[in-house]
Design a protein around this motif. Structure first.
Motif, PDB file in Angstrom:
ATOM      1  N   MET A 164       0.847  -1.187   0.000  1.00  0.00           N
ATOM      2  CA  MET A 164       0.000   0.000   0.000  1.00  0.00           C
ATOM      3  C   MET A 164       0.889   1.246   0.000  1.00  0.00           C
ATOM      4  N   LEU A 165       0.610   2.191  -0.927  1.00  0.00           N
ATOM      5  CA  LEU A 165       1.371   3.431  -1.054  1.00  0.00           C
ATOM      6  C   LEU A 165       0.392   4.599  -0.978  1.00  0.00           C
TER       7      LEU A 165
ATOM      8  N   GLY B 202      -6.378  -3.552   9.690  1.00  0.00           N
ATOM      9  CA  GLY B 202      -7.128  -4.798   9.674  1.00  0.00           C
ATOM     10  C   GLY B 202      -6.296  -6.005   9.321  1.00  0.00           C
ATOM     11  N   LEU B 203      -5.079  -5.773   8.786  1.00  0.00           N
ATOM     12  CA  LEU B 203      -4.202  -6.899   8.439  1.00  0.00           C
ATOM     13  C   LEU B 203      -3.299  -7.318   9.594  1.00  0.00           C
ATOM     14  N   ASP B 204      -3.248  -6.494  10.643  1.00  0.00           N
ATOM     15  CA  ASP B 204      -2.396  -6.842  11.784  1.00  0.00           C
ATOM     16  C   ASP B 204      -2.798  -8.201  12.346  1.00  0.00           C
TER      17      ASP B 204
ATOM     18  N   TYR C  11       3.247  -0.936   4.118  1.00  0.00           N
ATOM     19  CA  TYR C  11       2.488   0.306   3.983  1.00  0.00           C
ATOM     20  C   TYR C  11       3.471   1.469   4.049  1.00  0.00           C
ATOM     21  N   LEU C  12       3.636   2.170   2.913  1.00  0.00           N
ATOM     22  CA  LEU C  12       4.526   3.318   2.853  1.00  0.00           C
ATOM     23  C   LEU C  12       3.700   4.582   2.661  1.00  0.00           C
ATOM     24  N   THR C  13       3.948   5.574   3.500  1.00  0.00           N
ATOM     25  CA  THR C  13       3.258   6.862   3.385  1.00  0.00           C
ATOM     26  C   THR C  13       4.285   7.945   3.072  1.00  0.00           C
ATOM     27  N   PHE C  14       3.812   9.017   2.421  1.00  0.00           N
ATOM     28  CA  PHE C  14       4.733  10.045   1.943  1.00  0.00           C
ATOM     29  C   PHE C  14       4.222  11.434   2.318  1.00  0.00           C
TER      30      PHE C  14
ATOM     31  N   THR D 134       5.574  -6.885   6.671  1.00  0.00           N
ATOM     32  CA  THR D 134       4.995  -7.237   7.965  1.00  0.00           C
ATOM     33  C   THR D 134       4.099  -8.451   7.788  1.00  0.00           C
ATOM     34  N   THR D 135       4.217  -9.406   8.681  1.00  0.00           N
ATOM     35  CA  THR D 135       3.335 -10.570   8.616  1.00  0.00           C
ATOM     36  C   THR D 135       2.521 -10.721   9.885  1.00  0.00           C
TER      37      THR D 135
END
Length: 665
Positions: A590-591, A610-612, A620-623, A664-665
């Motif tokens: 996810m970007l 919700g994937l945790d 998941y990378l945020t900018f 992350t898993t």
């Protein structure tokens, strides 16, 4: 000597830095007084839009910047923006009015000054709330004393608290400190384009539409008389409606207009009189217009009486009114943006091809000579590393055609073992009322030069194929788009062109929606191993006016794409990836830009949360500082390298020269 190596492991000269440098390019080309003007996206300068010009009357007229950094000629009109500048006057009296991103005000500047000496002055007031006023689609008034344009006013804190008007802003600067100096010209609809003025200055024409329509569903062509004092009288509707979409209007004379509209289901050019009589100048079952995602595009321009330069699904052509024909022009660059401008027998626009990026070009119509005003990106790769797209028509589950462009793995240095099939990524365009054009994309070449195939799908709902094709998606978003992409990927695998066990999907915005929906839908859950989801829609209910998680322009878009609420609440719940992270078919990258006002980060945040603990690998990378789509060079590089590493880890190949993405898993 050609090396034998597994697909995906090939070493490529196309680095992520090269893609980042080439991810800019020109926008909003036009002309004035012998000069070509445009804005240029500059990733290396924080993604600012630099205002540029070139004097084409002088031999070898080279592009020069009009404004120094950090001036950013961009606006938030409808969030996607509108034409951000207009030039008035000539010679020493010339001035350029433009919109500045930082405060969304209108400014006036002297283009004759050197860029580092330009001192723009504001001519519109500063709003009480940040970006409280937004202007776009600028025009100069008949007397040259005002800028006429669309103004958005934020009336509250919600994204949908917006009012729009056509306004006149004095170029004297009087409104900079006195908001009452801005005159309201008209407010016919909730959404409008800027006014076009008749040659005699007596009338104005514009397009308008209201919720729940999007501008490709239905718009109205309005005309109003202009009084001696510059005020607009009551408007009349000459064409369009709830099921007819006018996408461009120009004056052909004092009493006749030219309009691209689609009463037959295809955007064709019509002549319209002031009593509303419309004549199709060259009836054809082909698209000569397009969707109004931004305000101010030009798909046609007048060459001479009865002859027009026009775009046929992005390819330049000549429409001859007397013959009733549309004939393609013989040009080397087949893909043109809707920025046509004609003067002195020369057509100016922005063009690209399978081996060339967008550039401002000029076509001498008499000599047939094409001249580039702007060059190609520095260090453009050897063409041998650039894939030549192949158009292929697939079929959907109902047997209907689905066009796509196949970009096979391409490198002069490598070949794969004979018994290996390549991994393929399905590229999903945004919109979804948009389309993919077969022009050079270094983003796609970044993958294909490493042995990863890409197929770009124009799924049902795409533009360029008529209203019936476009409306396949009506009520079926998350179904037709998902099924079409899956059908293309599966067909490639069944034909032996792709590895059935190594299929992925990627997309941004609405393409991000389809990518996420494809990974969580029963229609396609067994097709893909993984997917890249960029600045997406994930929760349909949240992405509505009531949900408050999107902007006004698209706040009722979902009603046509999925259905109205509460009548179709079950569709919203069933199709939204946000509620079905447990159905995710495979790993996801996810970007997301943190300043995105169109698809705010909250939806991506909640999906990833919700994937945790799910055991599904993800990243998941945020900018910071990025809005809807990535503009900064450092963002483009980081996102691309992360995506390549992600595919390598999930699809089973090494990725030389790229840092390993932590999953992350």
């Amino acid at each position: 000597m050609v090396k034998i190596a597994p697909y995906g492991t090939w070493v490529s000269p196309i680095a992520a830095e090269d893609v980042a440098r080439a991810s800019g390019g020109p926008r909003w080309a036009g002309g004035h007084d012998g000069q070509v003007w445009w804005v240029e996206l500059r990733p290396a300068e924080g993604g600012r839009m630099a205002l540029m010009r070139a004097d084409v009357t002088a031999p070898g007229g080279t592009p020069v910047p009009v404004l120094p950094a950090p001036w950013n000629a961009r606006n938030r009109l409808h969030e996607y923006g509108g034409r951000p500048f207009v030039v008035a006057g000539s010679g020493a009296d010339a001035r350029v009015a433009f919109t500045e991103w930082a405060d969304q005000r209108l400014y006036l500047a002297d283009p004759a000054a050197a860029a580092d000496e330009v001192d723009p002055v504001p001519i519109s007031p500063l709003a009480e709330r940040p970006h409280g006023y937004r202007y776009g689609d600028l025009r100069i008034s008949p007397d040259g004393a005002e800028v006429w344009c669309v103004r958005e006013t934020a009336t509250g804190d919600a994204p949908t608290d917006i009012r729009r008007e056509l306004v006149a802003v004095p170029t004297s600067g009087a409104a900079a400190t006195d908001p009452d100096a801005v005159r309201v010209l008209a407010a016919s609809h909730h959404f409008m384009t800027g006014p076009k003025i008749s040659p005699d200055g007596r009338r104005a024409a514009w397009l308008g539409w209201n919720h729940p329509n999007m501008p490709w569903d239905g718009t109205e062509l309005c005309v109003a008389e202009i009084g001696a004092d510059g005020t607009f009288g009551p408007h009349r509707v000459l064409a369009g409606g709830d099921t007819e979409a006018v996408c461009q209007v120009e004056w052909d004379s004092d009493t006749e207009l030219l309009a691209l509209t689609d009463p037959t289901g295809w955007w064709n050019l019509h002549r319209i009189t002031l009593d509303g009589k419309a004549t199709n100048l060259a009836p054809t079952e082909q698209e000569l217009g397009g969707p109004l995602w931004t305000v101010g595009p030009r798909w046609f321009a007048k060459l001479s009486p009865g002859r027009f330069a026009i775009l046929r699904s992005g390819t330049p052509a000549v429409l001859d009114e007397a013959a009733g024909t549309v004939m393609d022009m013989a040009v080397g660059l087949p893909s043109w943006s809707a920025d046509l401008w004609v003067a002195g027998g020369v057509l100016t626009g922005i063009a690209a091809g399978p081996r060339s990026e967008d550039a401002v070009v000029r076509l001498d119509l008499a000599a047939g000579e094409l001249t580039a005003v702007t060059g190609q990106p520095a260090q453009l790769p050897d063409p041998a590393y650039l894939p030549m797209p192949r158009e292929q028509i697939f079929t959907d589950p109902q047997g209907r055609p689905v066009p796509a462009f196949v970009y096979p793995p391409t490198s002069p240095d490598y070949a794969a073992p004979e018994d290996e099939r390549p991994p393929y990524v399905v590229h999903v365009h945004g919109g979804p009322t948009g389309s993919f054009h077969p022009e050079l994309s270094l983003t796609l070449a970044y993958f294909t030069s490493r042995g990863i195939g890409v197929v770009a799908v124009n799924y049902g709902g795409s533009t360029g194929y008529g209203r019936e094709f476009r409306e396949r998606l009506r009520g079926q978003w998350g179904v037709v788009d998902v099924a079409d992409c899956a059908a293309v990927a599966t067909a490639l695998a069944e034909a032996g062109q792709a590895d059935r066990e190594r299929l992925a999907i990627r997309g941004g915005s609405a393409g991000g929606w389809t990518s996420a929906a494809s990974l969580t839908s029963p229609i396609s859950a067994d097709v893909y191993r993984c997917g890249t989801v960029m600045y997406p829609i994930l929760d349909l209910a949240g992405w509505t006016a009531e949900g408050g998680q999107t902007h006004d322009f698209e706040s009722r878009y979902v009603e046509g794409l999925v259905g109205t609420l509460p009548e179709h609440a079950d569709r919203y719940a069933e199709r939204s990836p946000a509620g079905h992270a447990d159905r995710l078919a495979g790993p996801v990258l996810m970007l997301q830009g943190l300043e995105d006002q169109i698809c705010p980060p909250v939806q991506a945040d909640e999906f990833i949360a919700g994937l945790d603990g799910s055991g599904i690998p993800h990243a998941y990378l945020t900018f910071d500082g990025e809005q809807h789509g990535f503009r900064k060079a450092e963002t483009v590089r980081a996102a691309l390298e992360a995506e390549l590493s992600f595919y390598g880890q999930i699809l089973g190949f090494t990725t030389p020269g790229v840092a390993k993405l932590d999953l992350t898993t």
